[in-house]
Design a protein around this motif. Sequence first.
Motif, short mmCIF file in Angstrom:
data_model
loop_
_atom_site.label_atom_id
_atom_site.label_comp_id
_atom_site.label_asym_id
_atom_site.label_seq_id
_atom_site.Cartn_x
_atom_site.Cartn_y
_atom_site.Cartn_z
N MET A 124 13.64 -21.15 31.97
CA MET A 124 14.95 -20.74 31.47
C MET A 124 15.92 -21.92 31.41
O MET A 124 16.73 -22.02 30.48
CB MET A 124 15.52 -19.64 32.37
CG MET A 124 14.80 -18.31 32.26
SD MET A 124 15.30 -17.15 33.56
CE MET A 124 16.98 -16.77 33.02
N SER A 128 17.62 -23.64 28.04
CA SER A 128 19.07 -23.51 27.92
C SER A 128 19.65 -24.62 27.04
O SER A 128 20.83 -24.58 26.68
CB SER A 128 19.72 -23.56 29.31
OG SER A 128 19.40 -22.42 30.05
N TRP A 141 12.79 -16.85 23.04
CA TRP A 141 13.91 -17.20 23.92
C TRP A 141 14.52 -15.95 24.53
O TRP A 141 14.78 -15.89 25.75
CB TRP A 141 14.97 -17.98 23.15
CG TRP A 141 16.09 -18.48 23.99
CD1 TRP A 141 16.22 -19.70 24.58
CD2 TRP A 141 17.29 -17.74 24.36
NE1 TRP A 141 17.41 -19.77 25.29
CE2 TRP A 141 18.07 -18.59 25.17
CE3 TRP A 141 17.75 -16.46 24.08
CZ2 TRP A 141 19.29 -18.20 25.70
CZ3 TRP A 141 18.97 -16.05 24.62
CH2 TRP A 141 19.73 -16.93 25.42
N HIS A 145 14.54 -15.07 28.56
CA HIS A 145 15.79 -15.01 29.31
C HIS A 145 16.12 -13.58 29.76
O HIS A 145 16.66 -13.40 30.86
CB HIS A 145 16.92 -15.61 28.48
CG HIS A 145 16.89 -17.11 28.47
ND1 HIS A 145 17.75 -17.89 29.20
CD2 HIS A 145 16.06 -17.97 27.82
CE1 HIS A 145 17.47 -19.17 29.01
NE2 HIS A 145 16.45 -19.23 28.16
#
Length: 197
Positions: A124, A128, A141, A145
């Motif tokens: 994660m 980012s 993604w 997340h």
Amino acid sequence: MKHTTTFQGWNIVGLSTLTIGAMVAVIWLFYGIDEQAMRMAIRATARTSCILFLGAFVASSLGANWSNYFTTWLLKNRRYLGISMAVSHIYHAIALIGLWFATSGVTPKFDPGGTFGYLLLIAMTITSFDRPAALIGQRAWKILHTTGMHFFWLAFTLEFSLRIQQSMLIYLPLVILLVLAIMLRLSKSRMQRKLPS
């Protein structure tokens, strides 16, 4: 009147790094480098990680329900709150390694949940940043997340619920905040499902 603040973006990460580092240093300075001090640092960094996590976890839900300076700031900086949580968990890992040395290398029990959590946190944190996020694609993604955020919510909630009897003044408020946070997330999801109709 327009609000301005320098406490945003990477300044959040920098301040979190310094503050949590100072907290851990003070614990070790006053209590020494022994098992008790390591366990104190482990518990303290777990709590700072939780607080930073909560900021990132509720940012979009609060923004969807209330529009004000605070919710706008939270939404704008949730990436940096998440990265700050990763920094806090680096200190947490250092304290865990320190505990291993403080207990004369007694091999700790293998914790599959903790190991999985760190792998999720690394993935994660890397995604980012814009380029890695673009490489895996928006769908992957979002899955990563969303899975990670709910995993950490569950991990914090279970761990702190078990510790309420040890220190109600510290852990009960955190558990209440975690429950309120998931309720906010669920209410946002419910609203989004109703929007098309």
